[in-house]
Each structure stands twice: as structure tokens, then as C-alpha cells.
Design a protein around this motif. Structure first.
Motif, mmCIF file in Angstrom:
data_model
loop_
_atom_site.group_PDB
_atom_site.id
_atom_site.type_symbol
_atom_site.label_atom_id
_atom_site.label_comp_id
_atom_site.label_asym_id
_atom_site.label_seq_id
_atom_site.Cartn_x
_atom_site.Cartn_y
_atom_site.Cartn_z
ATOM 1 N N SER A 198 -19.233 -68.547 -6.177
ATOM 2 C CA SER A 198 -20.330 -67.595 -6.356
ATOM 3 C C SER A 198 -20.522 -67.140 -7.799
ATOM 4 O O SER A 198 -21.482 -66.423 -8.094
ATOM 5 C CB SER A 198 -20.095 -66.365 -5.467
ATOM 6 N N TYR A 199 -19.630 -67.544 -8.705
ATOM 7 C CA TYR A 199 -19.679 -66.992 -10.061
ATOM 8 C C TYR A 199 -20.904 -67.476 -10.849
ATOM 9 O O TYR A 199 -21.509 -66.725 -11.599
ATOM 10 C CB TYR A 199 -18.400 -67.356 -10.826
ATOM 11 N N TRP A 219 -26.279 -78.231 -9.761
ATOM 12 C CA TRP A 219 -26.141 -77.957 -8.339
ATOM 13 C C TRP A 219 -26.367 -79.247 -7.560
ATOM 14 O O TRP A 219 -27.476 -79.583 -7.190
ATOM 15 C CB TRP A 219 -27.130 -76.889 -7.892
ATOM 16 N N ALA A 232 -13.935 -68.688 -2.991
ATOM 17 C CA ALA A 232 -15.234 -68.041 -2.811
ATOM 18 C C ALA A 232 -15.721 -67.410 -4.106
ATOM 19 O O ALA A 232 -16.920 -67.472 -4.438
ATOM 20 C CB ALA A 232 -15.135 -66.990 -1.702
ATOM 21 N N GLN A 233 -14.807 -66.803 -4.865
ATOM 22 C CA GLN A 233 -15.164 -66.212 -6.151
ATOM 23 C C GLN A 233 -15.664 -67.284 -7.123
ATOM 24 O O GLN A 233 -16.627 -67.075 -7.862
ATOM 25 C CB GLN A 233 -13.965 -65.476 -6.743
#
Length: 209
Positions: A138-139, A30, A134-135
Motif C-alpha cells: 500500500s505504500y 503496476w 500489506a504495508q
């Protein structure tokens, strides 16, 4: 001599063993908001989804899948992949700053004497591209050997791609993606040595801010 049922059961056991042997934990990454914002790349071309499938030249089996989306920015979802660019950020298998030289670098990394890469593009509306992005975001980080499963889990939530369905296998995913109306396909072969470590130089990042 083994009967049909025993042979089938034995084949399933082998498949399960191989899959288990290839799996491993996810590796969460991240990078910072500042790094991501600095590396954002917006491509001028049409909004689209691009599926990359790496195929073993000897066996014809699928080796890896990745999905790139070009929307408000262009990012690559490379689940459980080994590719990265040292100057670009990543967030849980989503890579930012996917300019043309970086995409070429990605393809060159995977295409060699042992493997070729299938590139399948399909234009979508800006709204659909944003849903796909977006998918991806967020996965979360993907465990090893689950690249195609992760991508199909995303696609089933993207309007127009629900029919692709779930699969664990890159080649199956590529074949189902090819059945969608409007898909354009390109195949890249390269005779570079199989061991590409240290042989492919990552391009210097030049992103207009």
C-alpha cells in the motif's frame, strides 16, 4: 577560519544540497493481476523479514536499502531501486516471485568491487509478516533517495519494529535493525567490476504453479 557554528551550518547546507541533487520523482509501475498471480512464489522457510543494505567500500557510506518479507508469499520492497527481473512483475517498487535464484541475482547485482551487501534476517510470526507485506503493497512508488525513509515508515507500523524509528540513511537503518533481538547478519563481498551492466545474466524463472 570558520567558527564551529558556521562550519556546522555549512555542513548542513552541503548535506541538503547533496540530498536534493540525488532526488527525483517516483516511477509508478503496476503490472496486471494475471502477471502477479502467475509469478507468486511461496518459500518453505520460516516467516521472516530480511533487510538488505548496500555499502560503499571506499567511503563506508550506505548506498541503498531494501526489505524482503517471507509470509504467504515472498516479495521484495526495493524502493527507488534500479534492479528488476525482466520475467517478473512489479507493483510500485514491490517485486514478486522472489525465489532463491532471484534473491541471489539481486545480491549479485548490488555486490561488486565498489560495494558490498549486508543481509540481516529476523524471524517473525505469520501475522507480523502479513502486516509488513500489506504495508509494502500500500505504500506506493518511492521517489529517488528515499529508500530508507520509506522502509522505516513501513516498519514503524509493523508490530515489534516501532523502535527502529525514521531515518533517511541506509547505514543508520542497518545499525538500528541490528539492535533488534534475534537478527542474524551475513555480509557479501564480490570483486566484479563496478559497471555490471550486461555482465550479470538474469536467471530463467521457474516457479511452480
Amino acid at each position: 577560519m570558520l567558527g564551529p557554528r558556521i562550519r556546522t551550518f555549512a555542513s548542513l547546507l552541503v548535506a541538503v544540497f547533496v540530498l536534493a541533487a540525488c532526488t527525483g520523482p517516483a516511477e509508478p509501475i503496476w503490472d496486471t493481476d494475471e502477471f502477479v498471480a502467475r509469478s507468486t512464489y511461496s518459500h518453505e522457510g520460516p516467516t521472516k523479514l530480511t533487510l538488505f543494505t548496500v555499502i560503499n567500500n571506499k567511503t563506508g557510506a550506505g548506498a541503498h536499502s531494501a526489505l524482503m518479507v517471507n509470509g504467504s508469499q515472498r516479495v521484495m520492497f526495493d524502493p527507488a531501486g534500479t534492479w528488476h527481473h525482466p520475467q517478473l512483475p512489479e507493483r510500485n517498487d514491490v517485486h514478486f516471485g522472489m525465489s532463491e535464484p532471484i534473491v541471489d541475482f539481486y545480491i549479485d547485482y548490488h555486490s561488486r568491487e565498489t560495494h558490498h551487501t549486508i543481509i540481516q534476517e529476523i524471524e517473525v510470526s505469520p501475522a507480523v509478516a502479513q502486516v509488513a507485506m500489506a504495508q509494502m503493497m500500500s505504500y506506493g512508488a518511492v521517489p529517488k533517495a528515499q529508500c530508507s525513509h520509506a522502509i522505516t515508515a513501513i516498519l514503524e507500523n509493523v508490530p515489534g519494529f516501532e523502535a527502529v524509528g525514521r531515518t533517511w540513511f541506509p547505514k543508520n537503518l542497518s545499525e538500528r535493525f541490528a539492535a533488534l533481538q534475534g537478527v542474524q547478519t551475513n555480509v557479501v563481498y564480490d570483486d566484479s567490476p563496478s559497471d555490471n551492466s550486461g555482465m550479470i545474466a538474469a536467471p530463467i524463472v521457474r516457479i511452480a504453479q
